[in-house]
Structure formats: structure tokens, C-alpha cells
Scaffold this motif. Structure first.
Motif, PDB file in Angstrom:
ATOM      1  N   ALA A   1     -29.484  20.272  36.264  1.00 14.39           N
ATOM      2  CA  ALA A   1     -28.793  20.201  35.201  1.00 14.39           C
ATOM      3  C   ALA A   1     -28.917  19.383  33.744  1.00 14.39           C
ATOM      4  N   VAL A   2     -28.478  19.260  33.181  1.00 16.13           N
ATOM      5  CA  VAL A   2     -28.760  18.631  31.147  1.00 16.13           C
ATOM      6  C   VAL A   2     -28.051  17.600  31.160  1.00 16.13           C
ATOM      7  N   ASP A   3     -28.654  16.406  31.261  1.00 24.80           N
ATOM      8  CA  ASP A   3     -27.133  14.906  30.677  1.00 24.80           C
ATOM      9  C   ASP A   3     -27.786  14.754  29.196  1.00 24.80           C
ATOM     10  N   LEU A   4     -26.286  14.960  28.329  1.00 26.10           N
ATOM     11  CA  LEU A   4     -26.613  15.460  27.069  1.00 26.10           C
ATOM     12  C   LEU A   4     -26.856  13.803  26.580  1.00 26.10           C
ATOM     13  N   CYS A   5     -26.629  12.933  27.024  1.00 27.72           N
ATOM     14  CA  CYS A   5     -27.072  11.710  26.938  1.00 27.72           C
ATOM     15  C   CYS A   5     -28.646  11.385  26.741  1.00 27.72           C
ATOM     16  N   ASP A   6     -29.114  12.446  26.924  1.00 26.08           N
ATOM     17  CA  ASP A   6     -30.434  12.637  27.556  1.00 26.08           C
ATOM     18  C   ASP A   6     -31.041  12.883  26.068  1.00 26.08           C
ATOM     19  N   CYS A   7     -30.523  13.817  25.034  1.00 26.03           N
ATOM     20  CA  CYS A   7     -30.821  14.479  23.855  1.00 26.03           C
ATOM     21  C   CYS A   7     -30.511  14.435  22.878  1.00 26.03           C
ATOM     22  N   ARG A   8     -30.486  12.459  22.387  1.00 22.51           N
ATOM     23  CA  ARG A   8     -30.124  11.890  20.811  1.00 22.51           C
ATOM     24  C   ARG A   8     -31.387  12.308  20.238  1.00 22.51           C
ATOM     25  N   ASP A   9     -32.419  12.717  20.483  1.00 25.40           N
ATOM     26  CA  ASP A   9     -33.474  12.859  19.352  1.00 25.40           C
ATOM     27  C   ASP A   9     -33.868  14.347  19.456  1.00 25.40           C
ATOM     28  N   GLU A  10     -32.786  15.511  19.788  1.00 18.86           N
ATOM     29  CA  GLU A  10     -33.417  16.470  19.521  1.00 18.86           C
ATOM     30  C   GLU A  10     -32.746  17.697  18.306  1.00 18.86           C
ATOM     31  N   THR A  11     -32.907  18.533  17.771  1.00 19.93           N
ATOM     32  CA  THR A  11     -32.637  19.222  16.690  1.00 19.93           C
ATOM     33  C   THR A  11     -32.125  19.801  17.923  1.00 19.93           C
ATOM     34  N   PHE A  12     -31.366  20.831  17.200  1.00 23.21           N
ATOM     35  CA  PHE A  12     -29.628  21.671  17.417  1.00 23.21           C
ATOM     36  C   PHE A  12     -29.153  22.198  16.026  1.00 23.21           C
ATOM     37  N   VAL A  13     -28.564  23.044  16.875  1.00 20.34           N
ATOM     38  CA  VAL A  13     -28.619  24.470  15.688  1.00 20.34           C
ATOM     39  C   VAL A  13     -26.949  25.155  16.793  1.00 20.34           C
ATOM     40  N   SER A  14     -26.478  25.447  15.763  1.00 21.72           N
ATOM     41  CA  SER A  14     -25.111  25.910  16.035  1.00 21.72           C
ATOM     42  C   SER A  14     -24.226  26.949  15.499  1.00 21.72           C
ATOM     43  N   LEU A  15     -23.007  27.214  15.434  1.00 23.17           N
ATOM     44  CA  LEU A  15     -22.381  28.687  14.978  1.00 23.17           C
ATOM     45  C   LEU A  15     -22.031  27.893  13.952  1.00 23.17           C
ATOM     46  N   GLY A  16     -20.686  28.465  13.124  1.00 21.64           N
ATOM     47  CA  GLY A  16     -20.240  27.076  11.649  1.00 21.64           C
ATOM     48  C   GLY A  16     -18.369  26.949  12.630  1.00 21.64           C
ATOM     49  N   GLU A  17     -17.715  26.467  12.046  1.00 19.90           N
ATOM     50  CA  GLU A  17     -16.220  26.148  12.717  1.00 19.90           C
ATOM     51  C   GLU A  17     -16.205  27.042  12.056  1.00 19.90           C
ATOM     52  N   GLY A  18     -14.516  27.155  12.832  1.00 22.50           N
ATOM     53  CA  GLY A  18     -13.807  28.093  13.422  1.00 22.50           C
ATOM     54  C   GLY A  18     -14.170  29.284  15.004  1.00 22.50           C
ATOM     55  N   PHE A  19     -14.963  28.651  15.529  1.00 24.08           N
ATOM     56  CA  PHE A  19     -16.226  29.869  16.611  1.00 24.08           C
ATOM     57  C   PHE A  19     -15.006  28.387  17.740  1.00 24.08           C
ATOM     58  N   VAL A  20     -14.711  29.162  18.677  1.00 27.34           N
ATOM     59  CA  VAL A  20     -14.611  28.040  20.070  1.00 27.34           C
ATOM     60  C   VAL A  20     -15.460  28.034  20.316  1.00 27.34           C
ATOM     61  N   THR A  21     -16.808  28.111  20.145  1.00 32.09           N
ATOM     62  CA  THR A  21     -17.834  27.748  20.832  1.00 32.09           C
ATOM     63  C   THR A  21     -18.844  26.400  20.177  1.00 32.09           C
ATOM     64  N   TYR A  22     -18.649  26.451  18.725  1.00 32.78           N
ATOM     65  CA  TYR A  22     -18.389  25.523  17.804  1.00 32.78           C
ATOM     66  C   TYR A  22     -17.497  24.060  18.410  1.00 32.78           C
ATOM     67  N   ARG A  23     -16.360  24.671  18.472  1.00 33.12           N
ATOM     68  CA  ARG A  23     -15.251  23.294  18.380  1.00 33.12           C
ATOM     69  C   ARG A  23     -15.725  23.325  20.206  1.00 33.12           C
ATOM     70  N   GLY A  24     -16.178  23.535  21.193  1.00 29.42           N
ATOM     71  CA  GLY A  24     -16.592  23.100  22.871  1.00 29.42           C
ATOM     72  C   GLY A  24     -17.775  22.493  22.282  1.00 29.42           C
ATOM     73  N   PHE A  25     -18.836  22.559  21.298  1.00 29.80           N
ATOM     74  CA  PHE A  25     -20.365  21.959  21.066  1.00 29.80           C
ATOM     75  C   PHE A  25     -19.915  20.820  20.318  1.00 29.80           C
ATOM     76  N   LEU A  26     -18.759  20.021  19.934  1.00 29.84           N
ATOM     77  CA  LEU A  26     -18.644  18.892  19.258  1.00 29.84           C
ATOM     78  C   LEU A  26     -18.226  17.851  20.558  1.00 29.84           C
ATOM     79  N   GLU A  27     -17.047  18.853  21.156  1.00 29.45           N
ATOM     80  CA  GLU A  27     -16.494  18.034  22.199  1.00 29.45           C
ATOM     81  C   GLU A  27     -17.223  17.339  23.250  1.00 29.45           C
ATOM     82  N   ALA A  28     -18.668  18.334  23.166  1.00 25.68           N
ATOM     83  CA  ALA A  28     -19.550  18.063  24.394  1.00 25.68           C
ATOM     84  C   ALA A  28     -20.402  16.443  24.111  1.00 25.68           C
ATOM     85  N   PHE A  29     -20.626  16.538  22.330  1.00 24.60           N
ATOM     86  CA  PHE A  29     -21.460  15.484  22.499  1.00 24.60           C
ATOM     87  C   PHE A  29     -20.989  14.188  22.082  1.00 24.60           C
ATOM     88  N   ARG A  30     -18.788  14.596  21.943  1.00 29.19           N
ATOM     89  CA  ARG A  30     -18.500  13.297  21.397  1.00 29.19           C
ATOM     90  C   ARG A  30     -18.136  12.761  22.498  1.00 29.19           C
TER      91      ARG A  30
END
Length: 304
Positions: A188-217
Motif C-alpha cells: 500500500a502506498v503512503d501518499l505522505c512519502d510522495c511529496r517529491d514525485e511528479t503527478f498527472v491528473s484529470l481536469g476540473e469537473g471529473f469526480v476522480t480529480y476531486r478525489g485526487f485533491l482530497e487525498a492530497f489534502r
């Protein structure tokens, strides 16, 4: 002020007139309309009473149409066509459509869910023409409210008095990485260990993007997002090419084979999407939507 139309003139009698003019014979017109010859003769005679002029003449035992009958038939064709179109438009304005069903869907649901649902509804209603529109949750919700689509297969929207939704299934969110990444062998991945990584994402309006932001919050930092795209398949291409990591729903697992690996998240970052079918409450009695709902409920009993 226009002349009042005599009550003897009805749509049904105009249909009888058109059938007679087309066949030129009482018995053939009766056969075409699945009624008796007497009923056809009575309807034609009643039309003559309604227009107050002769429409037919007898030649021996045969009934022949006059120029007046042809004039009435031409008008009747226009009237019946206009009325048929008007009834169809009225039903559509009231939320009913007899021959088309426009379904909106998330891109990610076109892998398994949408094809199965479309096949099932075509079995139930073979003459129904199904159209598909793809987009983000926000785009589909907007189209639904504007009447551009009849129903939407998407993540359940926030409570809205205009919208009715039926849950279909729940889907977990995973950490997505290219094959051979340092995270590939982690349970299992601990997102706290990913601070220095590069990410790609969907744009605003996608439910997966909203979850993406919440996870990193929850993780307590803002991810370094180098690129945003407008569909989930382009996003997976970027991940497989090593452009960046992302978070993806489990329903797209396996689309890219082993090129994209789905790794569970640590418990504190666990997220789940509820996917369902949504439609306007005002249209809940639409026969086509009732068929769609029946198909979706049956699908809910199995794994989509």
C-alpha cells in the motif's frame, strides 16, 4: 375568425380517407386499417356530412373520389403529419421520448458498464436508438439539467431536488504507477512519502480529480501536477509513459495490461466512488428511462 370544424371530422376519419385514396377500394382500405368495409364506408360518408359537400360519386358498385376528396386528402396528410410531430414534441417537452435515448457517460464506464447496459436495453426495446455522450461529471450534470441527455452514468452528484439517482456500484481509488516503478512492490502506498514525485491528473469537473485533491489534502501537501488531461485514457497513457503518477478508479484496471500498475492506498487515504444512473425527477415515468432503470438494477446485482 376561422370557421369552426364540424365534429364529424376527426383524425381517425381523415386516416380512413387517406387509406381509401391510396388503395382506391373500400375493401382494401378496410384491410389496411384492420376494420370492416362498412366502417370505412360510414367514415367516408360522415366526412361528406362534416365538410357539407360531395367527396365521392358512385360508378356502378364502385366508389370514386372527386377533386374535392383529393383536396381534402392533401390537407389531411399535412394535418396528420403536423399533429404527429406535435404530439412527439409535446411528449419530449414533458420528458417522454419514444424512439431515442441519449445516455451520458464517464469515459471510464465505456470499458464494461456502458456496452453491457446498451446491449441489455436494446434487447428490451429493439427499436430504440441509443446515443452516447461522453464527458466529466460536471459536464454530464449540466447536459442532464439542460435536457441535452436523458440520463447520465456517472458518480452520484450532490443532493439536488431536480435529480434522481440510482446507485449501481462502488469503486475504490488506487495509486497508479508505470511498470517497474519504485512503488510497484509495495502493499500500500503512503501518499505522505510522495511529496517529491511528479503527478498527472484529470481536469476540473471529473469526480476522480476531486478525489485526487482530497487525498492530497489528507496527506497535507499540494502535489506537483505537470499536466492535466480531459479523459482517463489519455491520463493512463501519461502514466504508462512515465510522465507522472496519479490516482485512478479500479474499474480501469487492466486496460493497459501491465503497463500501468494499480497499488492500494494506505487506510487513511482510502477513497471510494459511488457510480450510478441519474436523471431528472420530472422524467421518472418516461418509458425509456423506466427500461434503463430496470436494466441498471439488474446489472447492480452482478459485477459491472
Amino acid at each position: 375568425m376561422r370557421d369552426r370544424i364540424d365534429e364529424e371530422i376527426t383524425f381517425r376519419k381523415l386516416e380512413v380517407l387517406l387509406a381509401f385514396m391510396e388503395t382506391g377500394n373500400l375493401s382494401k382500405a378496410a384491410e389496411a386499417l384492420n376494420v370492416s368495409t362498412v366502417s370505412v364506408h360510414r367514415a367516408l360518408h360522415s366526412l361528406e356530412q362534416g365538410v357539407r359537400c360531395a367527396l365521392f360519386r358512385h360508378e356502378g358498385r364502385n366508389l370514386k373520389s372527386t377533386e374535392a376528396a383529393q383536396m381534402l386528402a392533401d390537407v389531411a396528410q399535412e394535418v396528420l403529419t403536423t399533429m404527429s410531430d406535435g404530439i412527439r414534441a409535446t411528449r419530449e417537452a414533458a420528458g417522454y421520448s419514444s424512439d431515442r435515448l441519449k445516455i451520458g457517460s464517464l469515459y471510464s464506464l465505456t470499458i464494461r458498464a456502458v456496452p453491457g447496459i446498451v446491449i441489455d436495453i436494446k434487447v428490451r426495446r429493439p427499436t430504440l436508438q441509443v446515443e452516447l455522450a461522453l464527458g466529466s461529471n460536471a459536464e454530464l450534470l449540466d447536459k442532464l439539467k439542460r435536457g441535452a441527455i436523458d440520463a447520465a452514468l456517472m458518480a452520484l452528484p450532490d443532493a439536488d431536488p431536480e435529480i434522481e439517482s440510482i446507485p449501481l456500484f462502488e469503486d475504490d481509488i488506487f495509486f497508479a504507477a508505470p511498470a517497474g516503478s519504485p512503488y510497484a512492490n509495495q502493499e500500500a502506498v503512503d501518499l505522505c512519502d510522495c511529496r517529491d514525485e511528479t503527478f498527472v491528473s484529470l481536469g476540473e469537473g471529473f469526480v476522480t480529480y476531486r478525489g485526487f485533491l482530497e487525498a492530497f489534502r489528507v496527506a497535507g501537501f499540494t502535489p506537483n501536477v505537470t499536466m492535466r488531461v480531459g479523459d482517463i485514457f489519455s491520463l493512463m497513457n501519461l502514466v504508462s509513459g512515465g510522465v507522472g503518477y496519479t490516482l485512478l478508479p479500479g474499474r480501469v484496471r487492466g486496460v493497459f495490461g501491465d503497463q500501468v500498475q494499480f497499488i492500494p492506498l494506505k487506510p487513511q487515504f482510502l477513497m471510494r466512488q459511488t457510480i450510478g444512473v441519474s436523471f431528472l425527477r420530472a422524467r421518472e415515468r418516461d418509458p425509456n428511462l423506466l427500461a434503463l432503470m430496470a436494466v441498471c438494477r439488474l446489472r447492480t446485482r452482478s459485477v459491472i
